[in-house]
Design an enzyme around this catalytic site. Sequence first.
Site, PDB file in Angstrom:
ATOM      1  N   GLU A 302      11.266  32.306  37.258  1.00 43.35           N
ATOM      2  CA  GLU A 302      12.585  31.713  37.515  1.00 43.35           C
ATOM      3  C   GLU A 302      13.441  32.471  38.532  1.00 43.35           C
ATOM      4  OE1 GLU A 302      13.583  29.208  33.563  1.00 43.35           O
ATOM      5  OE2 GLU A 302      14.002  31.331  33.362  1.00 43.35           O
TER       6      GLU A 302
HETATM    7  C1  TNX Z   1      12.331  29.993  30.131  1.00 42.41           C
HETATM    8  S1  TNX Z   1       9.689  31.392  29.782  1.00 42.41           S
HETATM    9  C2  TNX Z   1      12.334  31.351  30.428  1.00 42.41           C
HETATM   10  C3  TNX Z   1      13.151  32.260  29.593  1.00 42.41           C
HETATM   11  C4  TNX Z   1      14.002  31.496  28.613  1.00 42.41           C
HETATM   12  C5  TNX Z   1      13.194  30.412  27.954  1.00 42.41           C
HETATM   13  C6  TNX Z   1      13.914  29.671  26.875  1.00 42.41           C
HETATM   14  C7  TNX Z   1      10.164  32.082  30.969  1.00 42.41           C
HETATM   15  C8  TNX Z   1       9.141  32.797  31.667  1.00 42.41           C
HETATM   16  N1  TNX Z   1      11.467  31.951  31.305  1.00 42.41           N
HETATM   17  O1  TNX Z   1      13.914  33.077  30.427  1.00 42.41           O
HETATM   18  O2  TNX Z   1      14.468  32.397  27.671  1.00 42.41           O
HETATM   19  O3  TNX Z   1      12.786  29.492  28.940  1.00 42.41           O
HETATM   20  O4  TNX Z   1      13.038  28.899  26.080  1.00 42.41           O
END
Ligand code: TNX
Length: 687
Positions: A302
Amino acid sequence: MLTQGDKAPGAIDVVPLPVSVEQFAGSCPVSAGLEWRDQGPGGDRVREASARLLAGWERRLGCAWTFRPGRPPSPVLVAWEKAGAAIPLLGEDESYRLEISAAGTVLRAATDLGALRGLATLEQLLVVDGAGAWLPVVKIADRPRFPWRGLMVDVCRHWLPPAVIRRTLDGMALAKFNVLHLHLADDQGFRFESRTHPRLHERGSDGHYFTQAQLREIVAAAAARSFRVVPEMDVPGHATAWLAAYPELASQPGAYAVERRWGVHDAVLDPTNEKVYGLLADLFAELADVFPDPFVHIGGDENNGKHWGENADIQKFMVTSGLADHPALQAWLNRRVQRLLVGHGKQMVGWDEVLHPDLPRDTVIQSWRGADSLAEAARRGFRGMLSSGYYLDHCHPAAWHYGKDPLPADDVLTEEERARVLGGEAAVWTEWISEEMFDGRTWPRAAAVAERLWSPRAVTDTADLERRLAVLSERLAEHGLQHEQNEGRMIRRLAQGDPARAAILGIFASALAPIANYRRSRLQVGHTQATQLTGLEDAVRPDGAGPQRFAREVEEWLRDGQADAAQALAGQLRLWRGAAAQLITTEHGTLAVALADACDVGLEALSYPDGAAAVAADWAAEAMDRLAGAAAVRAPMDIAILVPLHRLVAATQIGRGPEEGFAGWRRRVEDAANLTDLVQRNLPPRG
Ligand code: TNX
């Protein structure tokens, strides 16, 4: 006379279900004074695990433990041939054989790791009934399907102190997980005590971080249960807390503070700044010293690239280095990070965004955005593991997670590619999970994922899983897991000392579940790390016993059509409706009205005989609309009894053919119940 109760022969209450179980008549008595021997090199881990097993049995039996049964207890022998690695490694032999007869119990394994896994089975096999405590006569041969069976715990969004992690390890042992993945740094917290750069935890953690000594204890406790511990430092995104200490490492100037909001943020480390790599070099040296496992997770998820796009120097660097886009720049950073890790003998793990042809093939890809990325990683020569579908914080029922397989029967991989799929990890992200909620959002559902990763693919009976998880839930509580007790305590706290009110809230809650997926973050947009998670939506659990029991009883009623079963169902629906009626003027009003109406739909359905299609066709169409309305109510909780209510309504419409057996009729009811969206959790968005 010892009996097996009304369980079907061969049905044993063990999670994960062993590969092969043969069950015979007879029983093996158990009580205090049990002779317990172990035989094998370096037995400390086995002795400690045996002591934990006996403590569990003692708690389960209470004073009955000391009663002498009619027959003296039969002895237990635990034997293994060689000691596994003191710090467990990926792919060690975890197989075992367990033979229980009236004369005694013999657990044999190639390694002490296997003996530990066998002890987790043995602990769960104990039956306690009117005849006392006994073990069934069985022959079990067992080994895991996948070598990497992890639980990822996010200690950043909400802090989870060492005590929580310690009891989590005991839960993991029962479920035969073998990797604890600690997500140690994110926008909302830097939770690792850095001796080289103490500002990181001093400014990035609000005082809530693990000292290195605490982490060493966690690693030792994990090794004693033969689990690995994989630390994660998420870079270059999700790193606001780092920038609270070192703003000069950011891609945009600014006054950075620990982030309090949830979601994807713009703050990102500057890949062109040499100091970033200097800091990481120091940190990895510290991490390597604390965490002996050969894998380190670097996150990598992300990064929205916004601040990189807005930084002219970074853009210039991309041009001069021939990096076409932000993923290429991130891959370039990952290469450098990976080289730092190699210096400590570590292999890199990353979320699926890190997948890039430039990375060395020993990188492990953790697939979270969809199972496709796992297959793609395997095809491109990377090892991988599945987390997509295993997010426990998304509040799906256990059966939903259970249906996701790292290697589904219809995969199109070659044998070589399949071998690269190491397993998976259940993940508990804690934006919406406080310390007191953690156990309830994790257990017993995590064990459904553990079983998917341990047991053969063909083991898919969800009704049997639910039955066994309910039993495991008790075992977990005996080891100090707080999933059951905290729900009740939180509801009593909401009732502010009024026991009648607590009872009403408890009944209301027993028809509900927290909303699933990312719907809560869309509904409660302004929530931050400072928002108290003390509402009813925080207390209720995703896989409550109430909705499960109701679904089971509806099934029995559809099968047997017994009048008293219908009466029991109607009684339950009236109870829920009554509790809802008392909450209509409260903050739960909209949901209470919807639940009351859904219960009425169920009561009306029960008043029609099956196949009353002619009379009830208009009613049924309207009833389905009312249930759809109940599903769409804007509230932080879902009504968790809608699936069986759909079935009750559908059953009124489907006449039974004169020669038709139950199975055919039941299938037609299921089609008419129109459940795809509800069961697949394609739920309305809220918010
Ligand atoms: C996505 S999973 C994210 C996390 C969040 C999560 C919530 C991932 C690699 N990144 O930063 O906490 O969704 O479900």
